[in-house]
Design a protein around this motif. Structure first.
Motif, PDB file in Angstrom:
ATOM      1  N   LYS A 309       0.830  -1.207   0.000  1.00 42.39           N
ATOM      2  CA  LYS A 309       0.000   0.000   0.000  1.00 42.39           C
ATOM      3  C   LYS A 309       0.865   1.257   0.000  1.00 42.39           C
ATOM      4  CE  LYS A 309      -3.741   2.208   2.607  1.00 42.39           C
ATOM      5  NZ  LYS A 309      -4.622   2.093   3.813  1.00 42.39           N
ATOM      6  N   ASN A 310       1.891   1.257   0.848  1.00 41.85           N
ATOM      7  CA  ASN A 310       2.780   2.429   0.899  1.00 41.85           C
ATOM      8  C   ASN A 310       3.576   2.586  -0.391  1.00 41.85           C
ATOM      9  OD1 ASN A 310       2.046   3.276   3.457  1.00 41.85           O
ATOM     10  ND2 ASN A 310       3.629   2.034   4.483  1.00 41.85           N
ATOM     11  N   CYS A 311       3.990   1.453  -0.948  1.00 42.73           N
ATOM     12  CA  CYS A 311       4.743   1.495  -2.208  1.00 42.73           C
ATOM     13  C   CYS A 311       3.870   2.097  -3.312  1.00 42.73           C
ATOM     14  CB  CYS A 311       5.194   0.084  -2.576  1.00 42.73           C
ATOM     15  SG  CYS A 311       6.092  -0.003  -4.138  1.00 42.73           S
ATOM     16  N   LEU A 312       2.636   1.644  -3.397  1.00 48.02           N
ATOM     17  CA  LEU A 312       1.725   2.156  -4.424  1.00 48.02           C
ATOM     18  C   LEU A 312       1.500   3.654  -4.247  1.00 48.02           C
ATOM     19  CD1 LEU A 312      -0.111   1.513  -6.814  1.00 48.02           C
ATOM     20  CD2 LEU A 312      -1.958   1.029  -5.164  1.00 48.02           C
ATOM     21  N   SER A 313       1.361   4.076  -3.008  1.00 47.69           N
ATOM     22  CA  SER A 313       1.168   5.490  -2.718  1.00 47.69           C
ATOM     23  C   SER A 313       2.362   6.315  -3.201  1.00 47.69           C
ATOM     24  CB  SER A 313       0.952   5.698  -1.211  1.00 47.69           C
ATOM     25  OG  SER A 313       0.893   7.067  -0.904  1.00 47.69           O
ATOM     26  N   ASN A 314       3.574   5.795  -2.954  1.00 48.67           N
ATOM     27  CA  ASN A 314       4.791   6.503  -3.395  1.00 48.67           C
ATOM     28  C   ASN A 314       4.897   6.537  -4.918  1.00 48.67           C
ATOM     29  OD1 ASN A 314       5.677   7.114  -0.807  1.00 48.67           O
ATOM     30  ND2 ASN A 314       6.793   5.171  -0.593  1.00 48.67           N
ATOM     31  N   LEU A 315       4.492   5.442  -5.573  1.00 45.59           N
ATOM     32  CA  LEU A 315       4.514   5.407  -7.037  1.00 45.59           C
ATOM     33  C   LEU A 315       3.591   6.477  -7.618  1.00 45.59           C
ATOM     34  CD1 LEU A 315       4.409   1.522  -7.586  1.00 45.59           C
ATOM     35  CD2 LEU A 315       6.311   3.040  -8.176  1.00 45.59           C
ATOM     36  N   LYS A 316       2.389   6.572  -7.055  1.00 42.99           N
ATOM     37  CA  LYS A 316       1.420   7.549  -7.553  1.00 42.99           C
ATOM     38  C   LYS A 316       1.909   8.979  -7.308  1.00 42.99           C
ATOM     39  CE  LYS A 316      -2.694   4.614  -7.024  1.00 42.99           C
ATOM     40  NZ  LYS A 316      -3.954   4.390  -6.273  1.00 42.99           N
ATOM     41  N   LYS A 317       2.462   9.181  -6.138  1.00 41.33           N
ATOM     42  CA  LYS A 317       2.961  10.521  -5.801  1.00 41.33           C
ATOM     43  C   LYS A 317       4.072  10.940  -6.761  1.00 41.33           C
ATOM     44  CE  LYS A 317       4.958  13.157  -1.970  1.00 41.33           C
ATOM     45  NZ  LYS A 317       5.456  13.060  -0.566  1.00 41.33           N
ATOM     46  N   ALA A 318       5.016  10.043  -7.020  1.00 41.21           N
ATOM     47  CA  ALA A 318       6.133  10.365  -7.913  1.00 41.21           C
ATOM     48  C   ALA A 318       5.668  10.534  -9.355  1.00 41.21           C
ATOM     49  CB  ALA A 318       7.202   9.274  -7.830  1.00 41.21           C
ATOM     50  N   SER A 319       4.619   9.787  -9.742  1.00 44.30           N
ATOM     51  CA  SER A 319       4.115   9.891 -11.130  1.00 44.30           C
ATOM     52  C   SER A 319       3.504  11.261 -11.400  1.00 44.30           C
ATOM     53  CB  SER A 319       3.080   8.791 -11.394  1.00 44.30           C
ATOM     54  OG  SER A 319       1.860   9.078 -10.719  1.00 44.30           O
TER      55      SER A 319
END
Length: 337
Positions: A309-319
């Motif tokens: 969940k945290n990884c996905l959140s970071n991916l979206k934020k960086a995108s």
């Protein structure tokens, strides 16, 4: 090396090495001694050297006490007040000359290594009226401009002779001698000593099965090592050690602090690391190069379960970070999952 000198209580003769007497063209023998501390542990090599430093016998003999570490690396020298080193026209070395000599001897890849002393002197005669004692050495001529700055002015023969004594046969014999006294105790000292050369030597000798026992120290070395040292550790550390949760956390949290090549190696070893490494690296997406990011996403793509969940959140934020050049790669990746 600042502490090794303080506890020397024993010295013993271990071998001799030879140099050429430049006046009579005969060999001169010099003794090398092993200095040990009060516990009998070896700490330094030492030699009292007395040698001619010119080709015509006019100059005074050089008396110099040289010290090497246990790997045969030069670490320092001592001069007796009654035997000061001299240069052109028997002028004594000054404070700056001694500092420059030390810097020269620290350079084990000096231009002196590949040249004869005659190669370092301009052949063109120098008019008497233009003689400058700071560039002339003995009666031979002027030191070539390209080498003069790294030598003691007026001290070419002294610098050349002493450099080759320090970096010649003696070092080769020390390397062989170290093999004869190598032990677990000595390798433990090397690994925990505050010297990069010792640490890397011990790491090369360390069996892979002993990595776990010394994991904390290896991480300390990793933090202070240069890029080559970091790469060596990342390539050698066994997968079963790197995969431990705590060790993965310690290494991968260094990502933003290390060089580009070491970052790539960390990403390349994701499959050997604990799954936490995926989430840790998701905090540093904007620090990755294009190729590093593609490698990281390829790893994520191999198993969607890696994406927490945290990884996905970071991916979206960086995108969504338009300041990050490669944010479009993340957007493309997220559109596919």
């Amino acid at each position: 090396m600042t502490n090794e000198w303080k506890d020397i209580s024993k010295d013993e003769f271990i071998f001799e090495f030879e140099s050429l007497d430049t006046v009579y063209h005969t060999q001169i023998s010099h003794q090398v001694r092993l200095l040990s501390n009060s516990a009998g542990a070896p700490r330094l090599f030492f030699s009292e050297i007395e040698t001619p430093v010119c080709a015509d016998g006019v100059c005074q003999l050089a008396h110099i006490n040289v010290y090497w570490d246990l790997l045969g690396n030069y670490v320092g020298y001592g001069i007796s007040p009654e035997f000061q080193l001299t240069k052109f026209e028997h002028e004594q070395f000054g404070k700056e000359d001694y500092i420059k000599l030390h810097q020269l001897l620290l350079d084990d890849n000096s231009i002196l290594k590949r040249r004869k002393v005659s190669d370092l002197i301009d052949e063109a005669p120098v008019a008497t009226s233009t003689i400058d004692s700071e560039v002339i050495d003995g009666i031979s001529g002027a030191t070539k401009t390209e080498i003069a700055e790294s030598l003691v002015k007026g001290g070419l023969y002294s610098c050349y002779t002493i450099w080759h004594l320090v970096h010649g046969e003696a070092q080769e014999k020390m390397e062989k001698y170290l093999t004869s006294i190598s032990s677990d105790t000595l390798m433990h000292y090397f690994l925990y000593a505050p010297y990069n050369d010792y640490q890397m030597f011990a790491l090369r000798e360390l069996p892979k099965e002993d990595f776990k026992e010394h994991a904390t120290q290896i991480l300390n070395i990793f933090r202070t090592a240069d890029g080559v040292g970091k790469a060596y550790i990342l390539k050698k550390i066994p997968s079963d050690i790197l995969s431990e949760k705590e060790i993965t956390s310690q290494f991968y949290n260094e990502f933003s602090l290390i060089d580009v090549n070491s970052r790539t190696l960390l990403i390349n070893r994701l499959k050997s690391a604990h799954p936490d490494a995926i989430e840790i690296l998701s905090n540093y997406l904007d620090r990755m190069t294009r190729n590093q990011l593609k490698l990281y996403l390829k790893c994520l793509n191999s198993d969607p379960n890696f994406i927490s969940k945290n990884c996905l959140s970071n991916l979206k934020k960086a995108s969504k970070n338009t300041g990050f050049t490669y944010h479009y790669l993340l957007r493309e990746f997220l559109n596919k999952i």
